[in-house]
Design an enzyme around this catalytic site. Structure first.
Site, PDB file in Angstrom:
ATOM      1  CD1 TRP A 177      80.104  35.621  52.458  1.00 40.20           C
ATOM      2  CD2 TRP A 177      79.053  37.315  53.446  1.00 40.20           C
ATOM      3  NE1 TRP A 177      80.073  36.663  51.562  1.00 40.20           N
ATOM      4  CE2 TRP A 177      79.434  37.718  52.141  1.00 40.20           C
ATOM      5  CE3 TRP A 177      78.356  38.220  54.260  1.00 40.20           C
ATOM      6  CZ2 TRP A 177      79.146  38.976  51.631  1.00 40.20           C
ATOM      7  CZ3 TRP A 177      78.077  39.490  53.749  1.00 40.20           C
ATOM      8  CH2 TRP A 177      78.468  39.851  52.454  1.00 40.20           C
ATOM      9  CD  GLU A 182      80.795  41.972  56.112  1.00 45.67           C
ATOM     10  OE1 GLU A 182      80.487  41.183  57.035  1.00 45.67           O
ATOM     11  OE2 GLU A 182      81.518  41.644  55.155  1.00 45.67           O
ATOM     12  CE1 TYR A 231      81.996  38.548  48.443  1.00 49.60           C
ATOM     13  CE2 TYR A 231      82.740  37.031  50.137  1.00 49.60           C
ATOM     14  CZ  TYR A 231      82.423  38.319  49.738  1.00 49.60           C
ATOM     15  OH  TYR A 231      82.533  39.352  50.627  1.00 49.60           O
TER      16      TYR A 231
END
Length: 210
Positions: free
Chosen positions: A69, A61, A39
């Site tokens: 995350w 988010e 990522y």
């Protein structure tokens, strides 16, 4: 004879980038887990300008708030399936039965307030088409300069611009768009570049010089 006081240990150096086995420098959060590394290497910090792409990232988010995350990234395929690819028109038409369907989906984060915020934000995204559109509005809060952090501790978690963006989105009817969440969005889509100066990805967005 007095004994001299013991010397305090020297402070540990502030953590910067970690050089991996491939010889590339990354922040610690992206240095070990293969999913996070991929990522970071290919997606994080790259420009996203299309409405659907920005809406998806605003949504993810918001779901990330209070979580890691990595958790959201591992669940992203399930999120995309559950939210019809984050198509704003489709999500904007969700009803209470869709919210209940999502609350029963073990593949995503089952937080009612965040799920309802995703629906609310889809409707707000559709309304924004009458003005500048979500992507353009978010990009309009790009600052004049970007941070140049050498260590993780030097990376901001919010800014005057993220506070202003948060305020404007709330005025436009969005939810779960606090200043810290919006700063994370700005990092993720290249509006600011918070790659460490010695990271191999510094300047990769093409928006900011390295």
């Amino acid at each position: 004879m007095t004994t001299p006081p013991a010397l305090a240990p020297a402070p540990a150096p502030a953590p910067g980038a970690v050089v991996g086995e491939d010889g590339l420098a990354r922040p610690a959060w992206a240095a070990v887990d293969p999913l996070l590394r991929a990522y970071y290497d290919h997606e994080w910090g790259m420009p996203v300008t299309d409405e659907q792409g920005v809406y998806e990232r605003v949504s993810l988010e918001a779901f990330q708030a209070g979580l890691s995350w990595a958790t959201i990234l591992r669940k992203r395929p399930a999120f995309r399936a559950a939210f019809d690819g984050f198509d704003p028109d489709v999500v904007a038409a969700y009803t209470e039965s869709d919210v209940e369907r999502l609350m029963a989906d073990a593949g995503i984060v089952r937080n009612r307030r965040k799920i309802e915020a995703a629906v609310t934000n889809a409707r707000a995204t559709v309304r924004l088409r009458q003005d500048m559109g979500l992507g353009r509005l978010v990009r309009s809060f790009r600052p004049a300069t970007t941070p140049r952090p050498r260590t993780f501790a030097e990376i901001p978690t919010r800014s005057a611009e993220s506070e202003a963006l948060s305020k404007e989105l709330r005025r436009r009817g969005f939810a779960f768009v606090g200043p810290t969440t919006m700063y994370a969005l700005m990092e993720a889509i290249g509006i600011v570049d918070t790659h460490l100066l010695d990271s191999h990805r510094r300047g990769s967005s093409g928006i900011w010089p390295s």
